[in-house]
Scaffold this motif. Structure first.
Motif, PDB file in Angstrom:
ATOM      1  N   ALA A  88      23.842  -5.357  -0.562  1.00  0.00           N
ATOM      2  CA  ALA A  88      22.418  -5.010  -0.524  1.00  0.00           C
ATOM      3  C   ALA A  88      22.091  -3.971  -1.586  1.00  0.00           C
ATOM      4  CB  ALA A  88      22.051  -4.476   0.857  1.00  0.00           C
ATOM      5  N   PRO A  89      20.905  -4.051  -2.163  1.00  0.00           N
ATOM      6  CA  PRO A  89      20.486  -3.020  -3.128  1.00  0.00           C
ATOM      7  C   PRO A  89      20.455  -1.650  -2.464  1.00  0.00           C
ATOM      8  CG  PRO A  89      19.002  -4.910  -3.180  1.00  0.00           C
ATOM      9  CD  PRO A  89      19.885  -5.090  -1.985  1.00  0.00           C
ATOM     10  N   ALA A  90      20.717  -0.616  -3.244  1.00  0.00           N
ATOM     11  CA  ALA A  90      20.702   0.746  -2.701  1.00  0.00           C
ATOM     12  C   ALA A  90      19.282   1.179  -2.345  1.00  0.00           C
ATOM     13  CB  ALA A  90      21.311   1.716  -3.710  1.00  0.00           C
ATOM     14  N   GLY A  91      18.311   0.744  -3.111  1.00  0.00           N
ATOM     15  CA  GLY A  91      16.929   1.147  -2.876  1.00  0.00           C
ATOM     16  C   GLY A  91      16.193   0.217  -1.940  1.00  0.00           C
ATOM     17  N   GLU A  92      15.088   0.728  -1.378  1.00  0.00           N
ATOM     18  CA  GLU A  92      14.248  -0.078  -0.498  1.00  0.00           C
ATOM     19  C   GLU A  92      13.358  -1.012  -1.309  1.00  0.00           C
ATOM     20  OE1 GLU A  92      11.979   2.256   2.214  1.00  0.00           O
ATOM     21  OE2 GLU A  92      13.593   3.693   2.554  1.00  0.00           O
ATOM     22  N   PHE A  93      12.825  -2.015  -0.636  1.00  0.00           N
ATOM     23  CA  PHE A  93      11.794  -2.859  -1.215  1.00  0.00           C
ATOM     24  C   PHE A  93      10.425  -2.324  -0.804  1.00  0.00           C
ATOM     25  CE2 PHE A  93      14.844  -6.708  -0.767  1.00  0.00           C
ATOM     26  CZ  PHE A  93      15.493  -6.349  -1.935  1.00  0.00           C
ATOM     27  N   ARG A  94       9.454  -2.513  -1.644  1.00  0.00           N
ATOM     28  CA  ARG A  94       8.065  -2.251  -1.284  1.00  0.00           C
ATOM     29  C   ARG A  94       7.463  -3.575  -0.811  1.00  0.00           C
ATOM     30  NH1 ARG A  94       4.218   1.438   0.348  1.00  0.00           N
ATOM     31  NH2 ARG A  94       2.128   0.797  -0.363  1.00  0.00           N
ATOM     32  N   ILE A  95       6.980  -3.589   0.422  1.00  0.00           N
ATOM     33  CA  ILE A  95       6.440  -4.819   0.996  1.00  0.00           C
ATOM     34  C   ILE A  95       5.008  -4.562   1.435  1.00  0.00           C
ATOM     35  CG2 ILE A  95       6.692  -6.499   2.870  1.00  0.00           C
ATOM     36  CD1 ILE A  95       9.709  -6.058   2.681  1.00  0.00           C
ATOM     37  N   GLU A  96       4.089  -5.382   0.968  1.00  0.00           N
ATOM     38  CA  GLU A  96       2.673  -5.268   1.294  1.00  0.00           C
ATOM     39  C   GLU A  96       2.181  -6.628   1.786  1.00  0.00           C
ATOM     40  OE1 GLU A  96       0.621  -3.868  -2.158  1.00  0.00           O
ATOM     41  OE2 GLU A  96       1.716  -1.960  -2.240  1.00  0.00           O
ATOM     42  N   LEU A  97       1.787  -6.673   3.058  1.00  0.00           N
ATOM     43  CA  LEU A  97       1.415  -7.935   3.681  1.00  0.00           C
ATOM     44  C   LEU A  97       0.018  -7.846   4.284  1.00  0.00           C
ATOM     45  CD1 LEU A  97       4.805  -8.548   5.541  1.00  0.00           C
ATOM     46  CD2 LEU A  97       4.094  -9.515   3.333  1.00  0.00           C
ATOM     47  N   THR A  98      -0.755  -8.882   4.108  1.00  0.00           N
ATOM     48  CA  THR A  98      -2.086  -8.941   4.685  1.00  0.00           C
ATOM     49  C   THR A  98      -2.003  -9.548   6.079  1.00  0.00           C
ATOM     50  OG1 THR A  98      -3.066  -9.221   2.498  1.00  0.00           O
ATOM     51  CG2 THR A  98      -4.444  -9.775   4.398  1.00  0.00           C
ATOM     52  N   SER A  99      -2.475  -8.807   7.070  1.00  0.00           N
ATOM     53  CA  SER A  99      -2.392  -9.230   8.462  1.00  0.00           C
ATOM     54  C   SER A  99      -3.448 -10.285   8.771  1.00  0.00           C
ATOM     55  CB  SER A  99      -2.602  -8.029   9.379  1.00  0.00           C
ATOM     56  OG  SER A  99      -3.971  -7.641   9.360  1.00  0.00           O
ATOM     57  N   PRO A 100      -3.306 -10.998   9.881  1.00  0.00           N
ATOM     58  CA  PRO A 100      -4.342 -11.963  10.268  1.00  0.00           C
ATOM     59  C   PRO A 100      -5.725 -11.333  10.423  1.00  0.00           C
ATOM     60  CG  PRO A 100      -2.330 -12.401  11.469  1.00  0.00           C
ATOM     61  CD  PRO A 100      -2.111 -11.107  10.739  1.00  0.00           C
ATOM     62  N   SER A 101      -5.778 -10.063  10.829  1.00  0.00           N
ATOM     63  CA  SER A 101      -7.066  -9.392  11.007  1.00  0.00           C
ATOM     64  C   SER A 101      -7.602  -8.797   9.712  1.00  0.00           C
ATOM     65  CB  SER A 101      -6.932  -8.291  12.061  1.00  0.00           C
ATOM     66  OG  SER A 101      -6.022  -7.296  11.632  1.00  0.00           O
ATOM     67  N   GLY A 102      -6.839  -8.895   8.625  1.00  0.00           N
ATOM     68  CA  GLY A 102      -7.296  -8.417   7.331  1.00  0.00           C
ATOM     69  C   GLY A 102      -6.751  -7.079   6.894  1.00  0.00           C
ATOM     70  N   ALA A 103      -6.072  -6.358   7.798  1.00  0.00           N
ATOM     71  CA  ALA A 103      -5.456  -5.079   7.420  1.00  0.00           C
ATOM     72  C   ALA A 103      -4.248  -5.341   6.521  1.00  0.00           C
ATOM     73  CB  ALA A 103      -5.029  -4.314   8.661  1.00  0.00           C
TER      74      ALA A 103
END
Length: 267
Positions: free
Chosen positions: A189-204
């Motif tokens: 696994a990579p040492a660093g984290e991933f940046r994850i940005e997801l749009t929710s069903p409600s739009g958030a």
């Protein structure tokens, strides 16, 4: 791992989400004909009856873990002798039951599991076929698996389900199990984290990982629904609109939010 999206927060709330997910799937199958129960699903060799039978068995085993650790240890030891075959045999046995009996057992088992997860010490770690987990994580795992197998049923019936913000906990599990996917696939696994940005069903927008994307080992953006479909291995990433950079691009090809063998080793 940092995470800025608001979650359900408590084992009770997550157990409630699990129950609600079960009820949605129940509504899909409750009135099926005998021929529909026997329809083949995307899981090779599994009918809709097998899908519900598997959920019923897994809920019961999760209940065993929470109430009888020694009993669960016996089941886990037996399963370890032939993990894939053992799971299939459990599904096969219950799938042979009349649908009404199968449904009744599933309904009773999931209710009892939710009740126990509401009451058990929230800091205790419950044994499982993968790493041990706290009650909230167990509830999340049951929510995830119910949703994933529900997707198999929906695909079989050609039903388009309306996504809900219950997907948040499944997304969170998908993020938290990143290194598990690397481990079972024999990758580092990579040492660093991933940046994850997801749009929710409600739009958030739900986010995980470092705020500055240039400090991340990779990025993933897109809909929460697509992310859940990928980490539960219900869709290949190429069939979704997820976008990725860096090491996250490869990760999405084998990400796995559930215990068990990697997909290359499954039948």
């Amino acid at each position: 791992m940092s995470e800025t999206a608001s979650g359900t927060g408590t084992p009770r709330a997550t157990a409630t989400a699990f129950v609600e997910e079960c009820e949605d799937l129940d509504a899909l199958v409750a009135d099926l004909s005998a021929s529909d129960w026997a329809r083949e699903t995307p899981a090779v060799g599994w009918t809709i009856a097998h899908q519900i039978a598997h959920l019923a068995w897994t809920d019961e085993v999760a209940l065993l873990s929470a109430t009888d650790p020694e009993g669960f240890a016996d089941v886990a030891a037996e399963a370890a002798q032939d993990p894939l075959g053992y799971v299939d045999r459990q599904a096969e046995a219950r799938a042979a039951l009349p649908p009404a009996e199968l449904l009744a057992g599933w309904r009773d088992g999931r209710r009892r599991l939710a009740d126990v997860l509401d009451l058990v010490d929230p800091d205790v770690r419950l044994d499982w076929f993968g790493p041990p987990m706290k009650p909230r994580s167990m509830a999340t795992a049951r929510l995830m698996e119910t949703w994933a197998h529900g997707q198999d049923v929906a695909d079989t019936l050609d039903v388009s389900r309306t996504p809900t913000d219950r997907l948040h906990d499944i997304c969170h599990l998908g993020v938290r199990t990143r290194d598990w996917g690397y481990l079972i696939n024999g990758k580092e696994a990579p040492a660093g984290e991933f940046r994850i940005e997801l749009t929710s069903p409600s739009g958030a927008v739900w986010t995980w990982g470092p705020e500055a994307t240039d400090g991340a080992a990779g990025t993933v953006t897109g809909s929460a629904l697509d992310f859940c479909l990928v980490v539960t291995q219900r869709r290949d990433v190429a069939r979704t609109d997820l976008r990725s950079t860096g090491a996250a691009t490869e990760w999405l090809t084998f990400a796995q939010a559930f215990a068990g063998a990697p997909k290359g080793m499954r039948g």
